[in-house]
Design a protein around this motif. Structure first.
Motif, PDB file in Angstrom:
ATOM      1  N   CYS A  19       5.973  22.570 -15.514  1.00 41.06           N
ATOM      2  CA  CYS A  19       5.673  21.291 -14.726  1.00 41.06           C
ATOM      3  C   CYS A  19       4.155  20.892 -14.606  1.00 41.06           C
ATOM      4  N   GLU A  41      -4.904  28.325 -14.758  1.00 37.46           N
ATOM      5  CA  GLU A  41      -3.844  29.394 -14.984  1.00 37.46           C
ATOM      6  C   GLU A  41      -4.273  30.973 -14.696  1.00 37.46           C
ATOM      7  N   LYS A  42      -3.575  31.642 -13.575  1.00 35.88           N
ATOM      8  CA  LYS A  42      -3.980  32.662 -13.365  1.00 35.88           C
ATOM      9  C   LYS A  42      -3.647  33.874 -14.224  1.00 35.88           C
ATOM     10  N   ARG A  43      -2.623  33.730 -15.046  1.00 36.70           N
ATOM     11  CA  ARG A  43      -2.424  34.674 -16.161  1.00 36.70           C
ATOM     12  C   ARG A  43      -3.216  34.289 -17.523  1.00 36.70           C
ATOM     13  N   ARG A  91       7.546  34.949 -19.995  1.00 36.89           N
ATOM     14  CA  ARG A  91       8.798  35.175 -19.748  1.00 36.89           C
ATOM     15  C   ARG A  91       9.486  35.028 -20.780  1.00 36.89           C
ATOM     16  N   TYR A 146      18.159  25.825 -20.562  1.00 41.37           N
ATOM     17  CA  TYR A 146      18.875  24.786 -20.687  1.00 41.37           C
ATOM     18  C   TYR A 146      18.170  23.266 -20.437  1.00 41.37           C
ATOM     19  N   PHE A 206      -6.030  30.097  -8.408  1.00 36.68           N
ATOM     20  CA  PHE A 206      -6.503  29.406  -7.128  1.00 36.68           C
ATOM     21  C   PHE A 206      -6.246  30.297  -5.747  1.00 36.68           C
ATOM     22  N   ASP A 219       8.926  24.115  -9.295  1.00 37.22           N
ATOM     23  CA  ASP A 219       9.546  24.875  -8.360  1.00 37.22           C
ATOM     24  C   ASP A 219       8.890  25.083  -6.932  1.00 37.22           C
ATOM     25  N   GLY A 223      16.019  23.282 -13.276  1.00 38.99           N
ATOM     26  CA  GLY A 223      14.523  23.776 -13.007  1.00 38.99           C
ATOM     27  C   GLY A 223      13.770  22.546 -13.732  1.00 38.99           C
ATOM     28  N   CYS A 224      13.566  22.376 -15.149  1.00 39.94           N
ATOM     29  CA  CYS A 224      12.752  21.438 -15.838  1.00 39.94           C
ATOM     30  C   CYS A 224      13.137  20.044 -15.379  1.00 39.94           C
TER      31      CYS A 224
HETATM   32  P1  FAD Z   1       6.537  28.038 -12.954  1.00 40.09           P
HETATM   33  O1  FAD Z   1       7.239  28.247 -14.439  1.00 40.09           O
HETATM   34  O2  FAD Z   1       7.010  29.262 -12.322  1.00 40.09           O
HETATM   35  O3  FAD Z   1       4.975  28.166 -13.281  1.00 40.09           O
HETATM   36  C1  FAD Z   1       3.960  28.292 -12.512  1.00 40.09           C
HETATM   37  C2  FAD Z   1       2.724  29.006 -12.994  1.00 40.09           C
HETATM   38  O4  FAD Z   1       1.586  29.043 -12.075  1.00 40.09           O
HETATM   39  C3  FAD Z   1       2.833  30.388 -13.546  1.00 40.09           C
HETATM   40  O5  FAD Z   1       2.312  30.031 -14.873  1.00 40.09           O
HETATM   41  C4  FAD Z   1       1.972  31.105 -12.714  1.00 40.09           C
HETATM   42  O6  FAD Z   1       1.268  32.053 -13.335  1.00 40.09           O
HETATM   43  C5  FAD Z   1       0.907  30.124 -12.151  1.00 40.09           C
HETATM   44  N1  FAD Z   1       0.327  30.238 -10.939  1.00 40.09           N
HETATM   45  C6  FAD Z   1       1.072  30.742  -9.710  1.00 40.09           C
HETATM   46  N2  FAD Z   1      -0.041  30.993  -8.615  1.00 40.09           N
HETATM   47  C7  FAD Z   1      -1.093  30.562  -9.295  1.00 40.09           C
HETATM   48  C8  FAD Z   1      -2.502  30.463  -8.405  1.00 40.09           C
HETATM   49  N3  FAD Z   1      -2.668  30.702  -7.496  1.00 40.09           N
HETATM   50  N4  FAD Z   1      -3.410  30.084  -9.476  1.00 40.09           N
HETATM   51  C9  FAD Z   1      -3.218  29.867 -10.945  1.00 40.09           C
HETATM   52  N5  FAD Z   1      -1.838  29.781 -11.656  1.00 40.09           N
HETATM   53  C10 FAD Z   1      -0.947  30.422 -10.640  1.00 40.09           C
HETATM   54  N6  FAD Z   1      15.359  25.816 -15.680  1.00 40.09           N
HETATM   55  C11 FAD Z   1      15.758  25.070 -16.484  1.00 40.09           C
HETATM   56  O7  FAD Z   1      15.310  23.658 -16.545  1.00 40.09           O
HETATM   57  N7  FAD Z   1      16.843  25.301 -17.250  1.00 40.09           N
HETATM   58  C12 FAD Z   1      17.347  26.447 -17.250  1.00 40.09           C
HETATM   59  O8  FAD Z   1      18.429  26.781 -17.980  1.00 40.09           O
HETATM   60  C13 FAD Z   1      16.843  27.573 -16.287  1.00 40.09           C
HETATM   61  N8  FAD Z   1      17.412  28.850 -16.219  1.00 40.09           N
HETATM   62  C14 FAD Z   1      16.796  29.595 -15.233  1.00 40.09           C
HETATM   63  C15 FAD Z   1      17.179  31.020 -15.384  1.00 40.09           C
HETATM   64  C16 FAD Z   1      16.505  32.040 -14.648  1.00 40.09           C
HETATM   65  C17 FAD Z   1      17.098  33.177 -14.719  1.00 40.09           C
HETATM   66  C18 FAD Z   1      15.461  31.495 -13.991  1.00 40.09           C
HETATM   67  C19 FAD Z   1      14.598  32.517 -13.015  1.00 40.09           C
HETATM   68  C20 FAD Z   1      14.959  30.388 -13.928  1.00 40.09           C
HETATM   69  C21 FAD Z   1      15.629  29.138 -14.671  1.00 40.09           C
HETATM   70  N9  FAD Z   1      15.128  27.985 -14.752  1.00 40.09           N
HETATM   71  C22 FAD Z   1      15.697  27.128 -15.647  1.00 40.09           C
HETATM   72  C23 FAD Z   1      13.981  27.522 -13.878  1.00 40.09           C
HETATM   73  C24 FAD Z   1      12.764  27.203 -14.532  1.00 40.09           C
HETATM   74  O9  FAD Z   1      12.392  28.502 -15.098  1.00 40.09           O
HETATM   75  C25 FAD Z   1      11.775  26.804 -13.608  1.00 40.09           C
HETATM   76  O10 FAD Z   1      12.191  25.738 -12.960  1.00 40.09           O
HETATM   77  C26 FAD Z   1      10.436  26.308 -14.264  1.00 40.09           C
HETATM   78  O11 FAD Z   1       9.853  27.496 -14.966  1.00 40.09           O
HETATM   79  C27 FAD Z   1       9.484  25.678 -13.233  1.00 40.09           C
HETATM   80  O12 FAD Z   1       8.232  25.483 -13.870  1.00 40.09           O
HETATM   81  P2  FAD Z   1       7.060  25.428 -12.772  1.00 40.09           P
HETATM   82  O13 FAD Z   1       6.073  24.966 -13.748  1.00 40.09           O
HETATM   83  O14 FAD Z   1       7.236  24.714 -11.559  1.00 40.09           O
HETATM   84  O15 FAD Z   1       6.928  26.851 -12.417  1.00 40.09           O
END
Ligand code: FAD
Length: 500
Positions: free
Chosen positions: A102, A121-123, A128, A133, A188, A403, A415-416
């Motif tokens: 996102c 990005e902190k990593r 993962r 899907y 951050f 998320d 999620g996505c």
């Molecule tokens: P994240 O992917 O969590 O990314 C957050 C990023 O922020 C990370 O890289 C982290 O390192 C970074 N970060 C955090 N804090 C800081 C900070 N302070 N400073 C700098 N960087 C930071 N979604 C789907 O769409 N389809 C599926 O089938 C699906 N299956 C799933 C199955 C499982 C078991 C799980 C656990 C999740 C699943 N999801 C699925 C959900 C999906 O993985 C998430 O919704 C999606 O990854 C969210 O993206 P995001 O960018 O919001 O957050």
């Protein structure tokens, strides 16, 4: 760091691959950023008066057939009216926290609008192994961004899915190509809360980061987007939690050698107890494994995710001792890893009628068998999607996406799907403010109205004309709420707007 670095002529690497090919083939965060820096070279400067990707196109289009093709795809998107030739948000300076799907998707849209975008990005790597899907509109969205050029197999399976590492890597590449500045190993920590200081009056909003003296701690921004997953690092926001009965998930990955044996298994887009009682009863009778649902995707790995009942985990020796709270229940000291591996493998073999090659677990980022158990009993949702602060005439828009805005219910694959919709809605709000189509109060109000809509959005509720999607909510949602012309004219009710 990778991003708007000084330019140079595209080079041929020692292995004979062009630097663009290396960039396209890069497989993770650091490799991609380094290949991109090599691609940009060091001879010429990019200027800020033209979209970044156009300048890059002029430099690299003849270095590889893919380069020209790919940048043409990006041109097609960038020419959409909504971006106003990359001039819609030229005074907008954005800090994005997190290179998850996102954060990266938001970065791309904002850069296309002409904003200056810095993503931290902190990593230092995408770690993962989950396979996601994807709703149908996401396949179109990612194809439009050139996903097939980076990953030929994208969208070709029976079921639409992609490994999260692949997804992040593709989005990272697009983000870099459209001019996003990406910094990894940068965390951050907090918003600089000393806005009344002299440096604030001169320079504006800043962030406190780790490492402390990182160059980006001097970066001045007027929009900050938290795409930090479950971390919730932004101030002022609050979250409400909703719980269901105890839900224990297990994810596991086996090596996919792409052999004939690997090809023999059939994916399972999702079986759940209410629809497939015979299957689950059979599994229970054969192995005393009690599941609520199971998903199997064949991707880079053989990926399984299932929800297991606590009692069967205890009876099979996976959970050593029953505990009243879920943290103690799933604490590593209370989990027998070998029994967990056996549990998941028996379920995986049963689900694939014994055909799955399960001899070898894929390894996680710690070099251990990639199997994990997690609790998803409760999910958090932000009570507001956006908050504005104003100090000495300097406005800061703070938004949460992905998320961090609303934790998904993974069995529905939301999620996505909902994450990107929320990203587009957020970027639309930022655009409305930048172009002064709406006052700040109106834009904040609109954002909250659309946010309410998001929670109940199902795949069937979306406009089927996916290729017409833009950040404008009216191109995506069919709901009356989004289509109602009056929505965007309504008097703001109670937007969150704090003047210090
Ligand atoms: P994240 O992917 O969590 O990314 C957050 C990023 O922020 C990370 O890289 C982290 O390192 C970074 N970060 C955090 N804090 C800081 C900070 N302070 N400073 C700098 N960087 C930071 N979604 C789907 O769409 N389809 C599926 O089938 C699906 N299956 C799933 C199955 C499982 C078991 C799980 C656990 C999740 C699943 N999801 C699925 C959900 C999906 O993985 C998430 O919704 C999606 O990854 C969210 O993206 P995001 O960018 O919001 O957050």
């Amino acid at each position: 760091m990778a991003g708007q670095t000084p330019g140079g002529r595209p080079s041929r690497s020692s292995e004979g691959r062009s630097s663009f090919d290396k960039f396209v083939e890069a497989e993770n965060l650091i490799e991609t950023c380094e290949a991109f820096d090599e691609l940009c070279g060091a001879d010429e400067d990019f200027t800020s008066d033209k979209p970044f990707h156009e300048q890059l196109k002029n430099k690299v289009q003849f270095s590889s057939w893919k380069a020209g093709e790919l940048l043409k795809e990006i041109d097609k998107i960038a020419n959409k009216k909504v971006y106003n030739k990359g001039k819609a948000c030229t005074d907008t300076k954005v800090l994005i926290i997190g290179a998850g799907p996102c954060g990266l998707r938001a970065a791309i849209e904002l850069a296309l609008l002409g904003a200056k975008v810095v993503l931290i990005e902190k990593r230092s790597s995408f770690t993962r192994n989950n396979v996601l899907y994807l709703w149908r509109y996401l396949i179109t969205d990612l194809t439009n961004l050139g996903a097939k050029k980076f990953y030929g197999r994208f969208g070709t399976g029976d079921i639409n899915h992609i490994s999260i590492i692949k997804l992040q890597t593709i989005l990272l590449k697009v983000a870099l190509l459209v001019g996003v500045e990406v910094h990894y190993n940068v965390e951050f920590v907090s918003l600089d809360e000393k806005p009344k200081s002299e440096s604030f009056i001169e320079e504006g909003w800043r962030a406190n980061l780790k490492p402390k003296d990182h160059e980006i701690s001097k970066y001045e921004f007027n929009v900050i987007i938290a795409a930090d997953g479950r971390q919730n690092t932004l101030p002022d926001f609050t979250w409400k939690e909703s719980s269901r009965r105890l839900a224990i998930g297990i994810t596991t990955n086996y090596v996919n050698k792409q052999s004939q044996k690997d090809a023999n298994t059939k994916e399972i887009s999702g079986k759940s107890y209410i629809y497939d009682q015979e299957f689950f009863q059979g599994l229970k009778d054969a192995h005393n494994i009690d599941l609520e649902n199971i998903v199997y995707y064949k991707d880079e790995t053989h990926y399984f995710v299932m929800t297991a009942k606590k009692q069967s985990l205890i009876e099979k020796g996976v959970i050593k001792k029953d505990c009243p709270d879920v943290d103690s229940l799933l604490a590593s000291s209370n989990v027998n890893q070998k029994s967990l591996q056996k549990y998941a493998t028996e379920a995986a073999l049963y689900a694939t009628e014994g055909k799955l090659p399960t001899e070898e677990f894929a390894l996680n980022h710690n070099g251990k068998p990639d199997i994990a158990m997690f609790d998803f009993t409760s999910r958090k949702q932000a009570t507001k999607a956006v908050i504005a602060r104003e100090v000495d005439g300097k406005t800061l828009l703070m938004a949460v996406v992905g998320d961090s805005l609303k934790e998904p219910f993974w069995p529905e694959g939301t999620g996505c799907a909902l994450g990107f919709l929320g990203v587009f809605d957020t970027v639309w709000m930022i655009r409305s403010v930048a172009t002064e189509d709406r006052t700040l109060e109106e834009a904040l109000h609109d954002r909250e109205v659309i946010y309410k809509l998001l929670s109940n959005t199902k795949q069937e509720d979306l406009n089927k004309n996916y290729s017409q999607y833009t950040i404008d909510p009216r191109t995506r949602y069919t709901s009356q709420v989004a289509q109602n012309k009056e929505l965007y004219k309504e008097e703001p009710k109670r937007p969150e707007f704090r003047r210090n």
